[in-house]
Design an enzyme around this catalytic site. Structure first.
Site, PDB file in Angstrom:
ATOM      1  N   TYR A  82       2.884   9.913 -11.350  1.00 52.24           N
ATOM      2  CA  TYR A  82       2.128   9.101 -10.398  1.00 52.24           C
ATOM      3  C   TYR A  82       1.259   8.090 -11.142  1.00 52.24           C
ATOM      4  O   TYR A  82       1.246   6.903 -10.813  1.00 52.24           O
ATOM      5  CB  TYR A  82       1.261   9.999  -9.515  1.00 52.24           C
ATOM      6  CG  TYR A  82       0.371   9.245  -8.555  1.00 52.24           C
ATOM      7  CD1 TYR A  82       0.889   8.736  -7.363  1.00 52.24           C
ATOM      8  CD2 TYR A  82      -0.974   9.040  -8.824  1.00 52.24           C
ATOM      9  CE1 TYR A  82       0.082   8.042  -6.477  1.00 52.24           C
ATOM     10  CE2 TYR A  82      -1.792   8.344  -7.948  1.00 52.24           C
ATOM     11  CZ  TYR A  82      -1.257   7.851  -6.775  1.00 52.24           C
ATOM     12  OH  TYR A  82      -2.066   7.162  -5.905  1.00 52.24           O
TER      13      TYR A  82
ATOM     14  N   ASN B 268       0.803  -1.213   0.000  1.00 51.51           N
ATOM     15  CA  ASN B 268       0.000   0.000   0.000  1.00 51.51           C
ATOM     16  C   ASN B 268       0.842   1.272   0.000  1.00 51.51           C
ATOM     17  O   ASN B 268       0.341   2.344  -0.327  1.00 51.51           O
ATOM     18  CB  ASN B 268      -0.920  -0.014   1.229  1.00 51.51           C
ATOM     19  CG  ASN B 268      -1.647   1.297   1.430  1.00 51.51           C
ATOM     20  OD1 ASN B 268      -2.563   1.643   0.701  1.00 51.51           O
ATOM     21  ND2 ASN B 268      -1.208   2.059   2.432  1.00 51.51           N
TER      22      ASN B 268
ATOM     23  N   THR C  29      -9.549  10.656   2.626  1.00 51.67           N
ATOM     24  CA  THR C  29      -8.484  10.568   3.617  1.00 51.67           C
ATOM     25  C   THR C  29      -7.865  11.950   3.782  1.00 51.67           C
ATOM     26  O   THR C  29      -8.193  12.890   3.053  1.00 51.67           O
ATOM     27  CB  THR C  29      -7.386   9.586   3.180  1.00 51.67           C
ATOM     28  OG1 THR C  29      -6.699  10.126   2.037  1.00 51.67           O
ATOM     29  CG2 THR C  29      -7.962   8.223   2.821  1.00 51.67           C
TER      30      THR C  29
END
Length: 275
Positions: A155, A89, A190
């Site tokens: 990314y 993760n 988040t």
């Protein structure tokens, strides 16, 4: 207790999605090792996991470095004597990660590819012999829907690499009873995906409107919804699944930018009646 007596290594498990995965793993009977670069956050997460009744260990590490990936695996075995599940993760930087950065091509490439793709490769490589000794196991990598969008730069390229690596590892590790799969989250609520600081009434209204457009379901996803997908792929319930990428994005990747304006013009009710 789908992970009863299993040992799970969860990278980037000290916050956000990773912490939610660790909490669920503990609740399902696993002994957990979490990693992260933020020591204070890691120790706080560790306390929470232990208070929940789960055996847990925190190891501070930068997993883009080979020696660190090796050390994390060794500490997991030293603590628990086995390894059954790896969740890759750990990652960094979803925004402002264009292909042509201002700070020089190499700096951002090393940071983003290292944190997202290299770490996944290194941890998987060092974990594989231990999973094999345990008689097989599972690896679940965390990608991103950024892998299919061009506006996420390096990314997105790194996360596309994670999905490709997942398929390659699935082929090579299958003879050893090791399944390798991937979860691709969309926009998940988040601390990383929401703006920092207290919002003003104006920015709060804009934020709420923005959140509604991040999925077909009119909201952002929750970390626990990603954790449930990871648990499924890690468990025996997914015993015939390997090399797959499970998209968990509320339908984000199946629409194009014109969809919202079109629904406003046609009307959602009329659209449903036509269907």
């Amino acid at each position: 207790m789908r992970l009863k007596d299993k040992v799970a290594l969860i990278t980037g498990g000290n916050g956000g999605i990773g912490r939610s995965i660790a909490e669920l793993a503990v609740s399902e009977g696993a002994r957990v090792v979490i990693t992260g670069r933020n020591v204070a956050r890691g120790e706080e997460t560790l306390r929470a996991l232990r208070q929940a009744g789960g055996p847990a260990l925190f190891v501070a590490a930068d997993l883009s470095q080979e020696e660190e990936a090796r050390r994390v695996t060794e500490q997991t075995i030293a603590e628990y004597g086995a390894l059954h599940l790896v969740v890759n993760n750990a990652g960094a930087g979803a925004q402002k990660s264009g292909v042509q950065p201002e700070d020089g091509p190499g700096i951002r490439w090393d940071k983003l590819v290292g944190a997202n793709l290299t770490s996944t490769y290194l941890v998987s490589a060092y974990a594989m012999p231990e999973l094999r000794k345990a008689g097989g196991g599972a690896i679940v990598n965390i990608s991103s829907t950024a892998a299919v969008h061009g506006n996420y730069g390096i990314y997105g390229a790194a996360k596309a690499g994670v999905e490709g690596l997942t398929r390659s590892l699935a082929v090579e590790y299958a003879p050893y009873g090791i399944r390798v799969n991937c979860v691709s989250p969309g926009w998940i609520k988040t601390a990383v995906t929401l703006p920092a600081g207290e919002p003003t009434p104006e920015t709060q209204a804009r934020r709420e409107e923005w959140e509604k457009t991040t999925s077909l379901l009119g909201r952002m996803g929750r970390p626990d919804e990603i954790a449930q997908a990871v648990l499924f792929l890690a468990s025996d319930q997914a015993s015939f699944i390997t090399g797959a990428t499970l998209i968990v994005d509320g339908g984000l990747t199946i629409i194009d930018p014109t969809a919202e304006a079109w629904l406003e013009t046609v009307g959602a009710d009329k659209f449903k009646s036509q269907a």
